[in-house]
Structures are given as C-alpha cells and as structure tokens.
Design a protein around this motif. Sequence first.
Motif, PDB file in Angstrom:
ATOM      1  N   ALA A  54      -4.175   9.975  -7.735  1.00  0.00           N
ATOM      2  CA  ALA A  54      -2.824   9.553  -8.125  1.00  0.00           C
ATOM      3  C   ALA A  54      -2.406   8.294  -7.380  1.00  0.00           C
ATOM      4  CB  ALA A  54      -1.837  10.685  -7.840  1.00  0.00           C
ATOM      5  N   PHE A  55      -2.834   8.150  -6.145  1.00  0.00           N
ATOM      6  CA  PHE A  55      -2.462   6.964  -5.361  1.00  0.00           C
ATOM      7  C   PHE A  55      -3.049   5.706  -5.974  1.00  0.00           C
ATOM      8  CE2 PHE A  55      -3.493   3.897  -2.041  1.00  0.00           C
ATOM      9  CZ  PHE A  55      -2.273   3.723  -1.409  1.00  0.00           C
ATOM     10  N   LEU A  61       2.459  -0.318  -4.807  1.00  0.00           N
ATOM     11  CA  LEU A  61       2.268   0.352  -3.528  1.00  0.00           C
ATOM     12  C   LEU A  61       3.396   1.341  -3.246  1.00  0.00           C
ATOM     13  CD1 LEU A  61       0.683   0.662  -0.909  1.00  0.00           C
ATOM     14  CD2 LEU A  61       1.968  -1.267   0.035  1.00  0.00           C
ATOM     15  N   ALA A  62       4.628   0.945  -3.561  1.00  0.00           N
ATOM     16  CA  ALA A  62       5.760   1.843  -3.341  1.00  0.00           C
ATOM     17  C   ALA A  62       5.625   3.111  -4.183  1.00  0.00           C
ATOM     18  CB  ALA A  62       7.067   1.128  -3.659  1.00  0.00           C
ATOM     19  N   ALA A  63       5.248   2.927  -5.442  1.00  0.00           N
ATOM     20  CA  ALA A  63       5.053   4.092  -6.304  1.00  0.00           C
ATOM     21  C   ALA A  63       3.868   4.929  -5.836  1.00  0.00           C
ATOM     22  CB  ALA A  63       4.841   3.636  -7.747  1.00  0.00           C
ATOM     23  N   ALA A  64       2.835   4.272  -5.326  1.00  0.00           N
ATOM     24  CA  ALA A  64       1.661   4.995  -4.831  1.00  0.00           C
ATOM     25  C   ALA A  64       2.014   5.859  -3.635  1.00  0.00           C
ATOM     26  CB  ALA A  64       0.555   4.006  -4.468  1.00  0.00           C
ATOM     27  N   ILE A  65       2.840   5.326  -2.738  1.00  0.00           N
ATOM     28  CA  ILE A  65       3.238   6.098  -1.555  1.00  0.00           C
ATOM     29  C   ILE A  65       4.111   7.279  -1.962  1.00  0.00           C
ATOM     30  CG2 ILE A  65       4.605   6.005   0.567  1.00  0.00           C
ATOM     31  CD1 ILE A  65       3.633   3.180   0.987  1.00  0.00           C
ATOM     32  N   GLU A  66       4.988   7.090  -2.917  1.00  0.00           N
ATOM     33  CA  GLU A  66       5.848   8.177  -3.368  1.00  0.00           C
ATOM     34  C   GLU A  66       5.038   9.302  -4.013  1.00  0.00           C
ATOM     35  OE1 GLU A  66       8.996   8.785  -2.879  1.00  0.00           O
ATOM     36  OE2 GLU A  66       9.145   6.985  -1.649  1.00  0.00           O
ATOM     37  N   GLY A  75       0.306  15.891   4.360  1.00  0.00           N
ATOM     38  CA  GLY A  75       0.992  14.755   4.952  1.00  0.00           C
ATOM     39  C   GLY A  75       0.081  13.778   5.666  1.00  0.00           C
ATOM     40  N   ILE A  76      -1.221  14.047   5.718  1.00  0.00           N
ATOM     41  CA  ILE A  76      -2.135  13.182   6.470  1.00  0.00           C
ATOM     42  C   ILE A  76      -2.357  11.863   5.746  1.00  0.00           C
ATOM     43  CG2 ILE A  76      -4.491  13.003   7.350  1.00  0.00           C
ATOM     44  CD1 ILE A  76      -4.476  16.001   7.738  1.00  0.00           C
ATOM     45  N   LEU A  77      -2.674  11.938   4.453  1.00  0.00           N
ATOM     46  CA  LEU A  77      -2.914  10.716   3.682  1.00  0.00           C
ATOM     47  C   LEU A  77      -1.635   9.896   3.533  1.00  0.00           C
ATOM     48  CD1 LEU A  77      -5.214  12.165   0.865  1.00  0.00           C
ATOM     49  CD2 LEU A  77      -5.904  11.003   2.965  1.00  0.00           C
ATOM     50  N   ALA A  78      -0.518  10.571   3.321  1.00  0.00           N
ATOM     51  CA  ALA A  78       0.745   9.853   3.157  1.00  0.00           C
ATOM     52  C   ALA A  78       1.126   9.104   4.427  1.00  0.00           C
ATOM     53  CB  ALA A  78       1.846  10.825   2.759  1.00  0.00           C
ATOM     54  N   SER A  79       0.955   9.739   5.576  1.00  0.00           N
ATOM     55  CA  SER A  79       1.289   9.074   6.831  1.00  0.00           C
ATOM     56  C   SER A  79       0.395   7.871   7.084  1.00  0.00           C
ATOM     57  CB  SER A  79       1.166  10.067   7.995  1.00  0.00           C
ATOM     58  OG  SER A  79      -0.159  10.558   8.097  1.00  0.00           O
ATOM     59  N   LEU A  80      -0.862   7.951   6.675  1.00  0.00           N
ATOM     60  CA  LEU A  80      -1.765   6.813   6.839  1.00  0.00           C
ATOM     61  C   LEU A  80      -1.364   5.656   5.936  1.00  0.00           C
ATOM     62  CD1 LEU A  80      -4.350   6.007   8.376  1.00  0.00           C
ATOM     63  CD2 LEU A  80      -5.653   6.778   6.410  1.00  0.00           C
ATOM     64  N   ALA A  81      -0.996   5.962   4.702  1.00  0.00           N
ATOM     65  CA  ALA A  81      -0.564   4.913   3.782  1.00  0.00           C
ATOM     66  C   ALA A  81       0.732   4.263   4.247  1.00  0.00           C
ATOM     67  CB  ALA A  81      -0.399   5.489   2.374  1.00  0.00           C
ATOM     68  N   LEU A 218      -4.664  -3.664   1.345  1.00  0.00           N
ATOM     69  CA  LEU A 218      -3.525  -4.306   1.995  1.00  0.00           C
ATOM     70  C   LEU A 218      -3.826  -5.731   2.446  1.00  0.00           C
ATOM     71  CD1 LEU A 218      -2.194  -1.320   4.149  1.00  0.00           C
ATOM     72  CD2 LEU A 218      -1.213  -2.218   2.037  1.00  0.00           C
ATOM     73  N   THR A 219      -5.077  -6.042   2.678  1.00  0.00           N
ATOM     74  CA  THR A 219      -5.432  -7.389   3.162  1.00  0.00           C
ATOM     75  C   THR A 219      -5.877  -8.323   2.045  1.00  0.00           C
ATOM     76  OG1 THR A 219      -7.655  -6.560   3.658  1.00  0.00           O
ATOM     77  CG2 THR A 219      -6.049  -6.595   5.462  1.00  0.00           C
TER      78      THR A 219
END
Length: 242
Positions: A54-55, A61-66, A75-81, A218-219
């Motif tokens: 889904a990400f 990126l904002a929608a991917a994080i949501e 919460g592990i993947l979300a915190s990393l993103a 991100l880079t």
Amino acid sequence: MEIGLLHFWAQSDWVTRAVAIVLVLLSVASWYVIAVKAHAAWQARRCHARALAAFWGAPSLAAAIEVLRSEDRTGILASLAIAGANAAQLHHEHADRGIGAGVSVSEFITRSLRSQIVEAQATIESGLTFLASVGSTAPFIGLFGTVWGIYHALVGLSGATQVVLDKVAGPVGEALIMTAGGLFVAIPAVLAFNAFTRGNRLTLARLDGYAHDLHAYLTTGLRGRPGDKLVDLRALRAERSA
C-alpha cells in the motif's frame, strides 16, 4: 505415607517454599512474554507485506505515510517512513545553516533512518533478555531447591534411631520435584528465545531492505513497487552491441 506435591509442600520449610514461589512467578512471567512476543510476531508477519504494498502504491509521500499508519499495526514501518520524511524536509529547510550545514541529504537521511532502526530493534528485541535469563537460571534455582529439600529431609531424619529406605526415598523424591520444576520453567523459555531470535532477524532484514528503498526514494525520487520487473542487463547489452 502419601507422597506428592501437597505432602512435599507441607513438610518443606520457608526456603523451599520461597524457591517454589520464585519458579512459579518466573514461569508465569515467561509465558506472558512468550504470548506477547508471539502475538507481535504474528501481527508483523500479517500486516507488513500488505502495508509495504500500500505504501509504494500511494500517489504521494503524504498519502503513503497515512496509509502506512493505518495498515502497519506494529508502527515500525510507519515510524521509519516518518523519520525519513522528516529528515528530508529538515535538510531541505536548514541545509545552509545549523548543525546539518554541509551534510549531504543522503547522509542526513541515512543517519535518521539508522537511528530509527536502532529504536525499532530495541522494541522488537524487548523481552528476549528476560527469556534468556529465565532459561539460564531456572534450572539452577530448581537444583538449589532440590539440594535444600534433601538437606531439610536428612536433618529431619537425623534424630531417628533406625532409618529405613522408605523414610529416605520419600523426602528425597519429593525434593527432586524442584529440579523438574526448574526444567519445566527453563525449557519453554529457551525454545521461545531461539524462535523469536530467528524471527527478529527476518523482521530486521525486511526493515533494513525497506530503509534502503525508502532512502533511494527520498534522495532520488525513484520508487520501487511490488511486481516491478528488473532490467535484464545481458539483454540490454546484446541490444546495444547489435
């Protein structure tokens, strides 16, 4: 004479009872940790693949994080993103001043992702030290209870003028229950520790791979999606040579 746990408990002193209570508490605590860790591992195995799909399929990126927040229950993947996105934004806003001046965006994001992976690793491996401690100490605690129980039984028979085998075998056999209790506590803790250690290695490897993909996105802005086909370098070279 009836031989059993109740008789052993009635004939034991406060030291033996304290050892038995400690073993019971260690068993209850270790099984609680095992249940919590097993549920967390099952939850991570269930939702991480769906959350990553889904990400990478989100339009921004904002929608991917949501969507990652809603899909990743651990919460592990979300915190990393979130950590990577915040690092990229901070570098973009403060690249010319502050403590991050002169540091490339790649290095800045890498530091943030590494720090978040360390925190995630601490969360994933929580409770393993306790299981390892229980697995290594419970047999010796039970052995101490056995030795003390045998000593207590022999002291009780010291005043007897005639000691028969039945009077010795009963207390000694009951004291050996403490050794069995120590093994009963230690074996599940050791097996669970080994299983969770292997599962955590797989989870951390998956998290490390996601961090590399997130760093590249991100880079450079390149986004890897599940199902993307890799370029066949041999075929590409053959086309160029032709």
